[in-house]
Design a protein around this motif. Structure first.
Motif, PDB file in Angstrom:
ATOM      1  N   LEU A  44       0.810  -1.208   0.000  1.00 27.24           N
ATOM      2  CA  LEU A  44       0.000   0.000   0.000  1.00 27.24           C
ATOM      3  C   LEU A  44       0.845   1.260   0.000  1.00 27.24           C
ATOM      4  O   LEU A  44       0.327   2.353  -0.252  1.00 27.24           O
ATOM      5  CB  LEU A  44      -0.927   0.005   1.219  1.00 27.24           C
ATOM      6  CG  LEU A  44      -1.928  -1.144   1.317  1.00 27.24           C
ATOM      7  CD1 LEU A  44      -2.668  -1.079   2.647  1.00 27.24           C
ATOM      8  CD2 LEU A  44      -2.911  -1.097   0.161  1.00 27.24           C
ATOM      9  N   THR A  45       2.134   1.130   0.312  1.00 30.42           N
ATOM     10  CA  THR A  45       2.982   2.317   0.348  1.00 30.42           C
ATOM     11  C   THR A  45       3.197   2.907  -1.038  1.00 30.42           C
ATOM     12  O   THR A  45       3.511   4.094  -1.165  1.00 30.42           O
ATOM     13  CB  THR A  45       4.348   1.992   0.959  1.00 30.42           C
ATOM     14  OG1 THR A  45       5.037   1.033   0.133  1.00 30.42           O
ATOM     15  CG2 THR A  45       4.191   1.423   2.370  1.00 30.42           C
ATOM     16  N   GLY A  46       3.056   2.086  -2.074  1.00 31.50           N
ATOM     17  CA  GLY A  46       3.304   2.568  -3.426  1.00 31.50           C
ATOM     18  C   GLY A  46       4.772   2.727  -3.753  1.00 31.50           C
ATOM     19  O   GLY A  46       5.106   3.210  -4.839  1.00 31.50           O
ATOM     20  N   LEU A  47       5.655   2.330  -2.835  1.00 33.04           N
ATOM     21  CA  LEU A  47       7.089   2.438  -3.077  1.00 33.04           C
ATOM     22  C   LEU A  47       7.565   1.223  -3.864  1.00 33.04           C
ATOM     23  O   LEU A  47       7.304   0.076  -3.479  1.00 33.04           O
ATOM     24  CB  LEU A  47       7.842   2.534  -1.745  1.00 33.04           C
ATOM     25  CG  LEU A  47       7.480   3.739  -0.870  1.00 33.04           C
ATOM     26  CD1 LEU A  47       8.158   3.639   0.487  1.00 33.04           C
ATOM     27  CD2 LEU A  47       7.880   5.035  -1.570  1.00 33.04           C
ATOM     28  N   ASP A  48       8.284   1.466  -4.949  1.00 36.50           N
ATOM     29  CA  ASP A  48       8.677   0.377  -5.834  1.00 36.50           C
ATOM     30  C   ASP A  48       9.499  -0.681  -5.115  1.00 36.50           C
ATOM     31  O   ASP A  48       9.235  -1.883  -5.235  1.00 36.50           O
ATOM     32  CB  ASP A  48       9.476   0.936  -7.020  1.00 36.50           C
ATOM     33  CG  ASP A  48       8.582   1.659  -8.017  1.00 36.50           C
ATOM     34  OD1 ASP A  48       7.360   1.451  -7.961  1.00 36.50           O
ATOM     35  OD2 ASP A  48       9.109   2.443  -8.825  1.00 36.50           O
ATOM     36  N   ILE A  96      14.993  20.254  -7.596  1.00 27.88           N
ATOM     37  CA  ILE A  96      16.137  20.066  -6.703  1.00 27.88           C
ATOM     38  C   ILE A  96      16.257  18.582  -6.404  1.00 27.88           C
ATOM     39  O   ILE A  96      15.358  17.974  -5.805  1.00 27.88           O
ATOM     40  CB  ILE A  96      15.989  20.865  -5.400  1.00 27.88           C
ATOM     41  CG1 ILE A  96      15.804  22.352  -5.700  1.00 27.88           C
ATOM     42  CG2 ILE A  96      17.191  20.641  -4.497  1.00 27.88           C
ATOM     43  CD1 ILE A  96      16.973  22.984  -6.424  1.00 27.88           C
ATOM     44  N   GLY A  97      17.367  17.992  -6.852  1.00 25.64           N
ATOM     45  CA  GLY A  97      17.592  16.569  -6.658  1.00 25.64           C
ATOM     46  C   GLY A  97      18.960  16.292  -6.107  1.00 25.64           C
ATOM     47  O   GLY A  97      19.546  17.106  -5.402  1.00 25.64           O
ATOM     48  N   GLY A  98      19.497  15.114  -6.411  1.00 21.82           N
ATOM     49  CA  GLY A  98      20.762  14.677  -5.858  1.00 21.82           C
ATOM     50  C   GLY A  98      20.539  13.649  -4.759  1.00 21.82           C
ATOM     51  O   GLY A  98      19.424  13.447  -4.271  1.00 21.82           O
ATOM     52  N   ALA A  99      21.613  12.987  -4.340  1.00 16.17           N
ATOM     53  CA  ALA A  99      21.503  11.904  -3.358  1.00 16.17           C
ATOM     54  C   ALA A  99      20.932  12.394  -2.034  1.00 16.17           C
ATOM     55  O   ALA A  99      20.083  11.734  -1.421  1.00 16.17           O
ATOM     56  CB  ALA A  99      22.873  11.259  -3.151  1.00 16.17           C
ATOM     57  N   ALA A 100      21.398  13.557  -1.564  1.00 16.28           N
ATOM     58  CA  ALA A 100      20.910  14.065  -0.279  1.00 16.28           C
ATOM     59  C   ALA A 100      19.429  14.411  -0.361  1.00 16.28           C
ATOM     60  O   ALA A 100      18.654  14.113   0.557  1.00 16.28           O
ATOM     61  CB  ALA A 100      21.718  15.287   0.141  1.00 16.28           C
ATOM     62  N   ALA A 101      19.010  15.043  -1.455  1.00 16.87           N
ATOM     63  CA  ALA A 101      17.588  15.364  -1.623  1.00 16.87           C
ATOM     64  C   ALA A 101      16.752  14.100  -1.733  1.00 16.87           C
ATOM     65  O   ALA A 101      15.625  14.037  -1.217  1.00 16.87           O
ATOM     66  CB  ALA A 101      17.402  16.244  -2.856  1.00 16.87           C
ATOM     67  N   ALA A 102      17.274  13.075  -2.413  1.00 19.12           N
ATOM     68  CA  ALA A 102      16.544  11.813  -2.523  1.00 19.12           C
ATOM     69  C   ALA A 102      16.361  11.170  -1.152  1.00 19.12           C
ATOM     70  O   ALA A 102      15.305  10.589  -0.856  1.00 19.12           O
ATOM     71  CB  ALA A 102      17.287  10.865  -3.465  1.00 19.12           C
ATOM     72  N   THR A 103      17.398  11.258  -0.302  1.00 19.69           N
ATOM     73  CA  THR A 103      17.284  10.735   1.056  1.00 19.69           C
ATOM     74  C   THR A 103      16.179  11.453   1.828  1.00 19.69           C
ATOM     75  O   THR A 103      15.370  10.828   2.518  1.00 19.69           O
ATOM     76  CB  THR A 103      18.623  10.906   1.788  1.00 19.69           C
ATOM     77  OG1 THR A 103      19.607  10.072   1.159  1.00 19.69           O
ATOM     78  CG2 THR A 103      18.496  10.529   3.248  1.00 19.69           C
ATOM     79  N   ILE A 104      16.151  12.769   1.705  1.00 18.45           N
ATOM     80  CA  ILE A 104      15.135  13.562   2.409  1.00 18.45           C
ATOM     81  C   ILE A 104      13.738  13.235   1.883  1.00 18.45           C
ATOM     82  O   ILE A 104      12.790  13.042   2.650  1.00 18.45           O
ATOM     83  CB  ILE A 104      15.451  15.058   2.265  1.00 18.45           C
ATOM     84  CG1 ILE A 104      16.766  15.380   2.985  1.00 18.45           C
ATOM     85  CG2 ILE A 104      14.317  15.912   2.790  1.00 18.45           C
ATOM     86  CD1 ILE A 104      17.337  16.751   2.652  1.00 18.45           C
ATOM     87  N   ASP A 105      13.605  13.156   0.559  1.00 21.38           N
ATOM     88  CA  ASP A 105      12.303  12.845  -0.032  1.00 21.38           C
ATOM     89  C   ASP A 105      11.822  11.465   0.381  1.00 21.38           C
ATOM     90  O   ASP A 105      10.631  11.270   0.666  1.00 21.38           O
ATOM     91  CB  ASP A 105      12.392  12.922  -1.557  1.00 21.38           C
ATOM     92  CG  ASP A 105      12.471  14.355  -2.063  1.00 21.38           C
ATOM     93  OD1 ASP A 105      12.155  15.264  -1.278  1.00 21.38           O
ATOM     94  OD2 ASP A 105      12.866  14.564  -3.219  1.00 21.38           O
ATOM     95  N   PHE A 106      12.735  10.509   0.411  1.00 22.71           N
ATOM     96  CA  PHE A 106      12.351   9.150   0.780  1.00 22.71           C
ATOM     97  C   PHE A 106      11.886   9.093   2.234  1.00 22.71           C
ATOM     98  O   PHE A 106      10.883   8.440   2.551  1.00 22.71           O
ATOM     99  CB  PHE A 106      13.532   8.206   0.561  1.00 22.71           C
ATOM    100  CG  PHE A 106      13.256   6.784   0.975  1.00 22.71           C
ATOM    101  CD1 PHE A 106      12.307   6.030   0.310  1.00 22.71           C
ATOM    102  CD2 PHE A 106      13.940   6.213   2.032  1.00 22.71           C
ATOM    103  CE1 PHE A 106      12.036   4.731   0.688  1.00 22.71           C
ATOM    104  CE2 PHE A 106      13.690   4.912   2.417  1.00 22.71           C
ATOM    105  CZ  PHE A 106      12.734   4.167   1.747  1.00 22.71           C
ATOM    106  N   ALA A 107      12.596   9.780   3.116  1.00 25.19           N
ATOM    107  CA  ALA A 107      12.208   9.806   4.523  1.00 25.19           C
ATOM    108  C   ALA A 107      10.826  10.424   4.699  1.00 25.19           C
ATOM    109  O   ALA A 107       9.977   9.909   5.448  1.00 25.19           O
ATOM    110  CB  ALA A 107      13.248  10.566   5.348  1.00 25.19           C
ATOM    111  N   GLU A 108      10.572  11.524   4.005  1.00 25.01           N
ATOM    112  CA  GLU A 108       9.280  12.189   4.139  1.00 25.01           C
ATOM    113  C   GLU A 108       8.160  11.373   3.494  1.00 25.01           C
ATOM    114  O   GLU A 108       7.027  11.350   3.987  1.00 25.01           O
ATOM    115  CB  GLU A 108       9.347  13.581   3.527  1.00 25.01           C
ATOM    116  CG  GLU A 108      10.291  14.511   4.297  1.00 25.01           C
ATOM    117  CD  GLU A 108      10.435  15.880   3.665  1.00 25.01           C
ATOM    118  OE1 GLU A 108       9.985  16.050   2.500  1.00 25.01           O
ATOM    119  OE2 GLU A 108      10.990  16.782   4.312  1.00 25.01           O
ATOM    120  N   LEU A 109       8.497  10.679   2.408  1.00 25.83           N
ATOM    121  CA  LEU A 109       7.493   9.849   1.742  1.00 25.83           C
ATOM    122  C   LEU A 109       7.090   8.674   2.623  1.00 25.83           C
ATOM    123  O   LEU A 109       5.897   8.363   2.767  1.00 25.83           O
ATOM    124  CB  LEU A 109       8.048   9.349   0.409  1.00 25.83           C
ATOM    125  CG  LEU A 109       7.066   8.594  -0.505  1.00 25.83           C
ATOM    126  CD1 LEU A 109       5.913   9.490  -0.903  1.00 25.83           C
ATOM    127  CD2 LEU A 109       7.797   8.076  -1.738  1.00 25.83           C
TER     128      LEU A 109
END
Length: 714
Positions: A294-298, A488-501
């Motif tokens: 249900l999370t929708g995360l691949d 705004i992307g990059g590894a650090a932004a992806a980490t932040i987005d993943f945590a918030e998601l």
């Protein structure tokens, strides 16, 4: 007894025990061979296309593929400076060796690429682009590179290598920890049973299920993304619950033998009673894991299906393979005993039940306070992802991080990418706007794609990936250019987005798992209050485990003793996986304990006696089952993967709290207080519900003796 389908299945497996065993052997060998030959790749790409960082990554891969490839970074620190001729020769020689290594493509050297040497000219780095994804980089080749880098250091020059491929070699999952967990489980079983044969049966049963489940997960990698840590997680859960499920059935089998049943009847009794509880408890774990879909995360899809397959395989082994093995051993299950345990007419569990019964209000209050205190730190929970700065201090990845952070600033590892769509965007104007933001150390000149579709800026923060200020900066940068087509992307932004998601998706998983579990509990226990109370107690014990995780991982309490290199946020996927797994595991103890109490209540009609009788008959086996899970989960603390270690610690803490504070104190005390209301169910609901009996009453002599001592219950 043989009227139910499960009892008929147990009788058939007992009667055809040798063919059943051979069929399991053939199936396991076939599954392992297929998994080894046709298993798909794993992936550690947690990006999501619905996030801004995921969309930015997609554009870069499409228009600037050389920036999107996996890399390894060679960091160098020279006391004499990188321009010293002797230092330059050493750096050039090592870069040449790196360039010549297999699966290494273009190498950008510190001497040929602007911005790769620090202002004081003592620190620099080379970036090597890999021709394969990091997870496909052969470990032997990465190890050879690491050995070459270590050998080149010395005489005032320090080299270190970093990258996802390096992390995979330096901090692998599994390994010796798996063997330690298996050995620890064997020791607990030997102490609990006192017999080598009785100890071996649960372990053998669990191993068959795990082998098939892991093979299925490997094959699943061809159609679904499976994260690299998934096999370790599945092994840990499969071993813990597989041994536990077999333990419950073997315990019932020994009780039935002690009550005078023949081996065949004992197998049917044990499987048709404890086996039903195993199917329910295992089904709850499977439902919980399926809730991750249900999370929708691949990356959660492969993990959820693969782990659920492992649980299902161990559950199936417990109700088919184990009866066959019990049929082969028969009444000899207590042979090869290492100690003899005399049955006590008044065991510790009966004495403890009497103590709780005499002061149920005090027990309820104290147990609730313990859970609330343990859960309090959860309000400070912060999610993130481990990086080079959190790795063990003796790793090359951490040394590379330290070299580059000292030379280029703490934000070097947190460099962001501003992806601007052309021709509508203004790269130079965006660069000026972003550079003016507080917390930005530097912004690189724009790099345009050959097709003129996008331009990319490298934005370096003042702070590192793990610093909360970097999270605030990412949000500020995204709000700074509202009229520009900028991502705004990059590894650090992806980490932040993943945590918030994951934080946003976790409530949905909680609601669905709790709701389905409560419906099942109402049917099983035929009680509305018991089901609601079970859900509440499970939430409290899970909250306590989250609190322990925050205190250890984020605050550093006992972090060094538990082999955590430094304080860090809780890995984002850990709570997401912990909740459904723990809710299912908590159901194990709830089902096995309350079903015993319900059976006793149906016989006596006395809630107080039923609570005492049920706790007396199940406390020892629940304690042994919990001890097995705890040692299996804690065994991963010996490994190096920080996310897996956090998961193991959280699972172990939850099981310890659930099996002690909740099942031995809070549950019986609250049932004492509720009295006959424990079994309340609206008439209209009772008429519409099917009848399900999990346990069939099998009372060995020790339990009969304990029932003759009602003086323990005032």
């Amino acid at each position: 007894m043989e009227n139910s389908w499960l009892s008929r299945l147990a009788a058939a497996c007992h009667r055809h025990r040798l063919p059943v065993l051979l069929a399991w052997l053939a199936l396991t060998v076939l599954a392992v061979l297929l998994g080894a030959r046709f298993g798909g790749p794993t992936t550690d790409d947690f990006s999501d296309s619905t996030t801004q960082s995921g969309a930015a990554q997609h554009l870069v891969r499409q228009h600037l593929p050389d920036l999107a490839g996996d890399t390894v970074t060679l960091a160098v620190r020279a006391d004499a400076g990188l321009d010293d001729p002797a230092v330059r020769r050493r750096v050039t020689d090592l870069v040449t060796a790196l360039d010549a290594a297999p699966h290494v493509g273009r190498v950008a050297t510190p001497y040929d690429s602007p911005g790769q040497v620090s202002a004081d000219r003592r620190t620099g780095y080379a970036v090597a682009t890999l021709t394969v994804p990091s997870e496909d980089m052969p470990p032997a080749e990465t190890t050879a590179l690491l050995d070459r880098v270590r050998a080149a250091s010395g005489d005032g020059v320090t080299f270190a290598l970093d990258g996802a491929a390096v992390d995979a070699v330096e901090t692998p999952g599994g390994g010796a920890a798996d063997g330690v967990g298996l050995l620890a489980a064997a020791v607990v079983l030997l102490i609990a049973f006192g017999s080598v044969l009785a100890m071996a049966l649960p372990i053998v049963t669990a191993l068959f299920g795990i082998a098939i489940g892991l093979s299925a997960m490997a094959l699943l990698g061809n159609v679904l993304p499976v994260p690299g840590f998934a096999p370790v997680l599945a092994s840990m859960i499969g071993l813990g619950i597989g041994v536990d499920y077999a333990l419950f059935i073997v315990t019932r089998y020994r009780e039935a033998l002690a009550a005078g049943q023949a081996p065949r009847e004992a197998v049917v009794t044990a499987t048709s009673s404890a086996g039903r509880a195993v199917l329910f408890a295992g089904g709850t774990v499977v439902v919980g894991l399926a809730g991750l879909l249900l999370t929708g995360l691949d990356f959660m899809r492969g993990l959820a299906v693969g782990a659920a397959a492992t649980v299902a395989a161990t559950m199936l082994a417990a109700v088919t393979l184990l009866p066959a093995l019990l049929g082969l051993i028969g009444a000899r299950i207590d042979r090869l005993s290492v100690h003899r345990r005399r049955a006590s007419a008044n065991p510790w569990s009966a004495r403890w039940a009497g103590t709780v019964a005499r002061r149920p209000v005090l027990a309820t209050v104290l147990a609730s306070l313990v859970l609330l205190v343990l859960a309090a730190p959860v309000f400070a929970l912060r999610l993130g992802t481990p990086d080079a700065s959190t790795q063990p201090r003796d790793t090359s990845a951490y040394r590379a991080h330290q070299i580059l952070a000292d030379g280029f600033g703490a934000g070097f590892d947190a460099t962001l990418s501003a992806v601007i769509t052309l021709p509508g965007g203004d790269p130079e104007g965006v660069a000026r706007t972003l550079a003016a933001q507080p917390g930005v150390a530097s912004v690189s000149p724009p790099r345009r794609s050959p097709d003129g579709a996008v331009a990319v800026l490298a934005v370096r923060p003042d702070t590192g990936t793990q610093d909360p200020a970097t999270i605030d900066l990412v949000h500020r940068l995204r709000a700074a250019t509202p009229g520009q087509p900028v991502l705004i992307g990059g590894a650090a932004a992806a980490t932040i987005d993943f945590a918030e998601l994951t934080a946003r998706r976790l409530p949905l998983v909680i609601v669905v798992v709790v709701a389905l579990s409560l419906l099942l509990l109402i049917v099983i226990f035929r009680s509305l209050l018991l089901a609601l109370k079970a859900g509440l107690l499970n939430l409290l014990s899970i909250g306590a485990s989250f609190g322990v995780l925050v205190a250890v991982v984020q605050w550093g309490w006992l972090g060094g003793a538990l082999n955590f290199p430094t304080t860090m946020p809780v890995t984002a996927w850990v709570p997401l996986i912990m909740f459904p797994v723990l809710f299912g595991l908590s159901m194990d103890y709830e089902v096995f304990l309350v079903s015993r109490i319900r059976e006793a209540y149906d016989l006596t009609g006395d809630t107080r006696r039923a609570v005492r009788d049920g706790l007396t008959r199940s406390a020892r086996v629940i304690s042994a089952a919990a001890a097995i899970m705890i040692v299996v989960f804690l065994s991963v603390m010996l490994g190096a993967d920080l996310g897996v270690k956090q998961l193991g610690l959280g699972l172990a803490a939850a099981v310890a709290v659930d099996a002690t504070v909740v099942r031995l104190v809070l549950l019986p005390a609250s049932m004492e207080l509720l009295g006959r209301y424990n079994w309340w169910l609206p008439r209209w609901l009772e008429r519409r519900m099917p009848r399900v009996r999990l346990e069939t009453d099998v009372r060995p002599a020790v339990d009969e003796a304990s029932r003759t001592a009602p003086a323990m219950i005032p």
